[in-house]
Enzyme design. Structure first.
Site, PDB file in Angstrom:
ATOM      1  N   THR A 169     -29.269 -10.370 -31.220  1.00 20.87           N
ATOM      2  CA  THR A 169     -28.106 -10.257 -30.335  1.00 20.87           C
ATOM      3  C   THR A 169     -27.335 -11.575 -30.325  1.00 20.87           C
ATOM      4  O   THR A 169     -27.919 -12.633 -30.450  1.00 20.87           O
ATOM      5  CB  THR A 169     -28.625  -9.950 -28.906  1.00 20.87           C
ATOM      6  OG1 THR A 169     -29.268  -8.690 -28.942  1.00 20.87           O
ATOM      7  CG2 THR A 169     -27.505  -9.936 -27.885  1.00 20.87           C
ATOM      8  N   ARG A 197     -30.762   4.882 -26.769  1.00 15.77           N
ATOM      9  CA  ARG A 197     -31.359   3.762 -26.028  1.00 15.77           C
ATOM     10  C   ARG A 197     -30.323   2.654 -25.863  1.00 15.77           C
ATOM     11  O   ARG A 197     -29.641   2.256 -26.798  1.00 15.77           O
ATOM     12  CB  ARG A 197     -32.572   3.222 -26.782  1.00 15.77           C
ATOM     13  CG  ARG A 197     -33.260   2.015 -26.114  1.00 15.77           C
ATOM     14  CD  ARG A 197     -32.793   0.688 -26.710  1.00 15.77           C
ATOM     15  NE  ARG A 197     -33.429  -0.464 -26.074  1.00 15.77           N
ATOM     16  CZ  ARG A 197     -33.095  -1.729 -26.349  1.00 15.77           C
ATOM     17  NH1 ARG A 197     -32.134  -1.997 -27.222  1.00 15.77           N
ATOM     18  NH2 ARG A 197     -33.701  -2.720 -25.735  1.00 15.77           N
ATOM     19  N   VAL A 198     -30.187   2.169 -24.628  1.00 13.98           N
ATOM     20  CA  VAL A 198     -29.266   1.075 -24.342  1.00 13.98           C
ATOM     21  C   VAL A 198     -30.053  -0.053 -23.683  1.00 13.98           C
ATOM     22  O   VAL A 198     -30.856   0.194 -22.775  1.00 13.98           O
ATOM     23  CB  VAL A 198     -28.123   1.548 -23.415  1.00 13.98           C
ATOM     24  CG1 VAL A 198     -27.237   0.386 -22.998  1.00 13.98           C
ATOM     25  CG2 VAL A 198     -27.289   2.617 -24.128  1.00 13.98           C
ATOM     26  N   ASP A 200     -29.757  -4.455 -22.523  1.00 17.00           N
ATOM     27  CA  ASP A 200     -29.032  -5.219 -21.508  1.00 17.00           C
ATOM     28  C   ASP A 200     -27.650  -5.665 -21.942  1.00 17.00           C
ATOM     29  O   ASP A 200     -26.812  -5.965 -21.085  1.00 17.00           O
ATOM     30  CB  ASP A 200     -29.833  -6.466 -21.121  1.00 17.00           C
ATOM     31  CG  ASP A 200     -29.981  -7.417 -22.308  1.00 17.00           C
ATOM     32  OD1 ASP A 200     -30.565  -7.007 -23.327  1.00 17.00           O
ATOM     33  OD2 ASP A 200     -29.489  -8.553 -22.230  1.00 17.00           O
ATOM     34  N   GLY A 221     -33.032 -10.842 -25.887  1.00 14.54           N
ATOM     35  CA  GLY A 221     -34.481 -10.617 -25.774  1.00 14.54           C
ATOM     36  C   GLY A 221     -34.765  -9.133 -25.683  1.00 14.54           C
ATOM     37  O   GLY A 221     -34.002  -8.314 -26.209  1.00 14.54           O
ATOM     38  N   GLY A 223     -34.297  -5.983 -24.087  1.00 16.81           N
ATOM     39  CA  GLY A 223     -33.270  -5.556 -23.141  1.00 16.81           C
ATOM     40  C   GLY A 223     -33.841  -4.941 -21.879  1.00 16.81           C
ATOM     41  O   GLY A 223     -33.304  -5.115 -20.781  1.00 16.81           O
TER      42      GLY A 223
END
Lengths: 300, 300
Positions: A169, A197-198, A200, A221, A223
């Site tokens: 990320t 899937r989501v 942070d 990291g 999420g």
């Protein structure tokens, strides 16, 4: 008071090729610092920096995004303006070259903060966002990673420790010459992640937060761990209520992750005074920052 | 110390038929209080209460959900367990009878916190979640509301003040006999909302937060305003860092909304001592609570 401050990260993965990350982060932070020195706003600079990171195949964002369980790329991003707490975010979008630009467009041209999936893509098409076909995201490296992760059947934590999930990320936080703060975050998610899937990165308060009265924060990291602790908003309230500076707020956020949920994550912070700091409970973290004309790069 | 506490809300809309809301909220809070008295966990009771609210066509959640711009229903929900900060959430799902049960199943049977769209639906089908066809959600009332909102071309704020957006999100927060906290929130979103628009209800830290060390929170109102202030997590940190009780934390959260972004929202809180409180900057708010065998209903 520092004249301006910029901090970027390239994720919380461990780096087998630290020199490549060093060169890439240095290039982006130098370019961003020059723009801040020229008087560009924090909001424009975090957008530009995240675009540069999305356009570098080294990271799990934009063109280098991880492949999900179906071998496809789905992108998440968010951005926040510390002047007025305006924010924009998108999740699970396909074919968008620069998701951070789509998130910013949601902030500026819609009444909404968060658009997802086909609805977000439709909004992008109506607002001249650049779309690319799936070949743009293809690389042998990502394809091999997907195969490897599928074979290993790793859980979230094992992926981090075995370095197979790259946790690449990207994010940027800045304080411009006028004292305004902004933050942005972008990701391709986890290799082999379930459809829908989501994590942070697109969640205001989890992956991203910016408030002129406190600080600008971008997280990386696992999420799920960052979501459960609302890590970016927590760091902002540590500054606001406890009166901490960036370094102490970053450390307090890391301790929150570790002590409450044994969580794996990292964050970067620029506070209202321009102090820059990072902290992480993951084995690695890649960040770089500029305070005035001084550039720092740290790959762990 | 109260033996147990339960608080529910039926949204931040103004109520043209307050007696119907009074009767409905009273029925649900009485049923939930009986379960807490029987020794059921906070997590189970907030799930049960939100299911009862989703199954009542009075609210904008579950069977009574608002219609989006395409005349369809898309559902959002989240749940959080204050014992361990575990959480589950779903957004933009179609055809799920009780989205709060799907959110809880994400928490308990997946590695993830947040699943959206078709991926969340697929996970639901693999985990024996009850699906219903679109007739289940149809009512002449919601259909007329959609026509009316389309004709008026209202923005987010006007919708609240004209009472055409019902803002009928539901939520529940509880502290059980064992001192454990939990929170859950569920919504059908805004009438005429864009495809893919997501508000605060499924966002851990925005619409929902629960932490045994602080409080359990569920929010309602204009989701965009609650997202930009991470309202539920903010209230939790007001308890943790400032040492506030439920009433002062609810008021501080309301002031945050008003002072920083002129925001429209409301929240309910049960704190670690079992104190119940609500606050709202919206014209109306519908809530009910039980402290031991005492029942209170407040429709404004």
């Amino acid at each position: 008071m520092n004249p301006f401050s910029l901090m970027i990260h390239g994720g919380a993965g461990t780096s087998r090729e630290p020199d490549r990350y060093d060169a890439s982060l240095r290039r982006v932070v130098e370019a961003g610092a020059k723009l801040l020195n020229d008087g560009m706003s924090a909001l424009d600079v975090v957008t530009r920096c995240v675009v540069m990171l999305e356009d570098d195949p080294l990271y799990d964002a934009g063109c280098g995004s991880a492949l999900n369980v179906d071998g496809e790329v789905r992108l998440d991003a968010s951005i926040m303006d510390g002047r007025n707490l305006e924010a924009g975010a998108v999740a699970c979008v396909a074919g968008v070259k620069n998701p951070v630009i789509l998130a910013r467009t949601v902030m500026e041209r819609s009444e909404h903060v968060f658009l997802i999936g086909a609805g977000a893509e439709q909004f992008g098409r109506e607002n001249d966002i650049v779309f690319v076909d799936s070949r743009y995201f293809y690389s042998e490296e990502r394809s091999n990673e997907l195969k490897m992760v599928k074979e290993r059947h790793e859980g979230l934590r094992e992926g981090v420790h075995n370095q197979s999930g790259k946790l690449g990320t990207v994010g940027a936080v800045a304080r411009d010459k006028y004292g305004n703060l902004a933050a942005a975050t972008s990701t391709g998610g986890l290799t082999n992640q379930s459809m829908g899937r989501v994590g942070d990165s697109p969640i205001i308060g989890a992956g991203t937060y910016a408030d002129n009265f406190t600080c600008a924060v971008s997280c990386t990291g696992i999420g799920e761990h960052i979501l459960r602790t609302s890590l970016a908003r927590s760091a902002s309230l540590f500054v606001e209520i406890k009166g901490l500076g960036a370094a102490d707020a970053a450390e307090a956020a890391k301790q929150l992750l570790i002590n409450r949920i044994n969580g794996l994550g990292g964050l970067i912070i620029v506070d209202r005074n321009g102090e820059c700091a990072y902290a992480h409970s993951t084995p690695g973290m890649r960040s770089a920052w500029a305070i005035g004309d001084k550039i720092f790069v740290k790959i762990t």
